[in-house]
Design an enzyme around this catalytic site. Sequence first.
Site, PDB file in Angstrom:
ATOM      1  N   SER A   8       0.834  -1.203   0.000  1.00 41.08           N
ATOM      2  CA  SER A   8       0.000   0.000   0.000  1.00 41.08           C
ATOM      3  C   SER A   8       0.864   1.246   0.000  1.00 41.08           C
ATOM      4  CB  SER A   8      -0.900   0.014   1.236  1.00 41.08           C
ATOM      5  OG  SER A   8      -1.430   1.321   1.401  1.00 41.08           O
ATOM      6  N   HIS A  33      -1.193  -1.300  -4.166  1.00 37.67           N
ATOM      7  CA  HIS A  33      -2.480  -0.954  -3.553  1.00 37.67           C
ATOM      8  C   HIS A  33      -2.562   0.564  -3.363  1.00 37.67           C
ATOM      9  CE1 HIS A  33      -5.972  -2.078  -0.974  1.00 37.67           C
ATOM     10  NE2 HIS A  33      -5.582  -1.101  -0.174  1.00 37.67           N
ATOM     11  N   ASP A  35      -4.776   3.553  -1.864  1.00 46.22           N
ATOM     12  CA  ASP A  35      -5.849   3.868  -0.920  1.00 46.22           C
ATOM     13  C   ASP A  35      -6.425   5.253  -1.194  1.00 46.22           C
ATOM     14  OD1 ASP A  35      -6.066   1.588   0.892  1.00 46.22           O
ATOM     15  OD2 ASP A  35      -3.990   2.053   1.411  1.00 46.22           O
ATOM     16  N   MET A  37      -9.120   7.977  -0.172  1.00 48.83           N
ATOM     17  CA  MET A  37      -9.955   8.354   0.985  1.00 48.83           C
ATOM     18  C   MET A  37     -10.485   9.769   0.787  1.00 48.83           C
ATOM     19  SD  MET A  37      -7.637   6.990   4.133  1.00 48.83           S
ATOM     20  CE  MET A  37      -6.692   5.467   4.026  1.00 48.83           C
ATOM     21  N   HIS A  66      -8.353   0.889  -3.887  1.00 50.96           N
ATOM     22  CA  HIS A  66      -9.263   0.660  -2.756  1.00 50.96           C
ATOM     23  C   HIS A  66      -9.976   1.978  -2.447  1.00 50.96           C
ATOM     24  CE1 HIS A  66      -9.510  -0.447   1.841  1.00 50.96           C
ATOM     25  NE2 HIS A  66     -10.697  -0.379   1.274  1.00 50.96           N
ATOM     26  N   MET A  68     -12.163   4.171  -0.450  1.00 50.64           N
ATOM     27  CA  MET A  68     -12.803   4.382   0.860  1.00 50.64           C
ATOM     28  C   MET A  68     -13.507   5.728   0.778  1.00 50.64           C
ATOM     29  SD  MET A  68      -9.675   2.920   3.116  1.00 50.64           S
ATOM     30  CE  MET A  68      -8.596   3.120   1.720  1.00 50.64           C
ATOM     31  N   MET A 138     -11.400  -6.023   5.854  1.00 48.56           N
ATOM     32  CA  MET A 138     -10.586  -5.042   6.598  1.00 48.56           C
ATOM     33  C   MET A 138     -10.301  -5.581   8.004  1.00 48.56           C
ATOM     34  SD  MET A 138      -9.955  -2.510   4.584  1.00 48.56           S
ATOM     35  CE  MET A 138      -9.079  -1.543   5.813  1.00 48.56           C
ATOM     36  N   GLY A 146      -0.624   1.746   9.607  1.00 48.05           N
ATOM     37  CA  GLY A 146       0.109   1.562  10.857  1.00 48.05           C
ATOM     38  C   GLY A 146      -0.723   1.206  12.073  1.00 48.05           C
ATOM     39  N   ASP A 177      -6.588  -6.514   4.556  1.00 43.13           N
ATOM     40  CA  ASP A 177      -5.945  -5.199   4.578  1.00 43.13           C
ATOM     41  C   ASP A 177      -5.995  -4.635   5.996  1.00 43.13           C
ATOM     42  OD1 ASP A 177      -5.021  -2.625   4.033  1.00 43.13           O
ATOM     43  OD2 ASP A 177      -6.693  -2.088   2.719  1.00 43.13           O
ATOM     44  N   GLY A 178      -4.802  -4.315   6.520  1.00 42.10           N
ATOM     45  CA  GLY A 178      -4.716  -3.652   7.828  1.00 42.10           C
ATOM     46  C   GLY A 178      -3.909  -4.453   8.829  1.00 42.10           C
ATOM     47  N   GLY A 179      -2.780  -3.900   9.220  1.00 43.89           N
ATOM     48  CA  GLY A 179      -1.967  -4.539  10.263  1.00 43.89           C
ATOM     49  C   GLY A 179      -1.263  -5.810   9.821  1.00 43.89           C
ATOM     50  N   GLY A 199       1.174  -2.024   4.151  1.00 38.87           N
ATOM     51  CA  GLY A 199       1.706  -0.679   3.978  1.00 38.87           C
ATOM     52  C   GLY A 199       2.931  -0.444   4.826  1.00 38.87           C
TER      53      GLY A 199
HETATM   54  C1  DX5 Z   1      -6.198   1.531   5.735  1.00 37.32           C
HETATM   55  C2  DX5 Z   1      -5.806   1.206   4.326  1.00 37.32           C
HETATM   56  C3  DX5 Z   1      -4.679   0.261   4.240  1.00 37.32           C
HETATM   57  C4  DX5 Z   1      -3.387   0.742   4.862  1.00 37.32           C
HETATM   58  C5  DX5 Z   1      -2.769  -0.444   5.515  1.00 37.32           C
HETATM   59  O1  DX5 Z   1      -7.402   2.186   5.767  1.00 37.32           O
HETATM   60  O2  DX5 Z   1      -6.886   0.645   3.611  1.00 37.32           O
HETATM   61  O3  DX5 Z   1      -4.456  -0.176   2.891  1.00 37.32           O
HETATM   62  O4  DX5 Z   1      -2.481   1.284   3.964  1.00 37.32           O
HETATM   63  O5  DX5 Z   1      -1.673  -0.029   6.234  1.00 37.32           O
HETATM   64  P1  DX5 Z   1      -0.905  -0.994   7.232  1.00 37.32           P
HETATM   65  O6  DX5 Z   1      -0.401  -2.155   6.409  1.00 37.32           O
HETATM   66  O7  DX5 Z   1       0.180  -0.139   7.753  1.00 37.32           O
HETATM   67  O8  DX5 Z   1      -1.893  -1.425   8.265  1.00 37.32           O
HETATM   68 ZN    ZN Z   2      -6.416  -0.319   1.622  1.00 32.36          ZN
END
Ligand code: DX5
Ligand code: ZN
Length: 216
Positions: A8, A33, A35, A37, A66, A68, A138, A146, A177-179, A199
């Site tokens: 990401s 990826h 993101d 937003m 993605h 959002m 998610m 992060g 996706d996430g963490g 990410g």
């Molecule tokens: C969060 C995003 C993710 C984000 C993940 O809303 O959709 O794609 O970049 O970041 P990490 O891998 O650091 O959790």
């Molecule tokens: Zn994402």
Amino acid sequence: METIISPSILSADFANLERDIRRVTDAGAKWVHVDVMDGHFVPNITIGAPVVKSLRKITNAMLDVHLMISEPQKYVKDFVAAGSDIITFHLEAQKDLILDIIKEIKSADIMAGLSIKPKTPVDEIKEFIPYLDLVLIMTVEPGFGGQRFMHDCVQKIADIKEYARILKKENLYIQVDGGINDKTANICKSLGANSLVAGSYVFGSSDIASALKSLL
Ligand code: DX5
Ligand code: ZN
């Protein structure tokens, strides 16, 4: 199906996106990826279709976009025209138009993905799986990189995997996706995920190739 890592760029240096994308693709990443937003669907603002259009010119990687954003239907055209290869939007964003949006994405001959936030039950997405190329689970509240992986979401991966098996959709991408890091990646893969977004773990590493490899 081999695991696909989608780094990401939310955790990349936005002043050096070309350099950072090259870093991950040179290290073997086939997807990138992106993101998007809007400060409305999520409490953060990032980038839009013009950036995707510029990225299209500098990489052959799959642009895994993605969204959002609220009212994704308004913007699908722009992200298709910008050169996205996959457009994933949120089930929670425009509930009455989900099938229409999927059809619009598919009619552009690109992949369609649908995502659910941590608090959305997996049952809500099941009826759409026959029409989808990708389901995105998610494992953090969308909005920021992060954050800490939410372990209580992982059962959804197994549920989607089982449902895809029943539907004989072996090619469905089950993305998380996430963490994601080397430990949480193993949990997700063991439950059936075949695409991992990462990410901060990837871009925060001094050795990107090893970081990517540790997720496979
Ligand atoms: C969060 C995003 C993710 C984000 C993940 O809303 O959709 O794609 O970049 O970041 P990490 O891998 O650091 O959790
Ligand atoms: Zn994402």
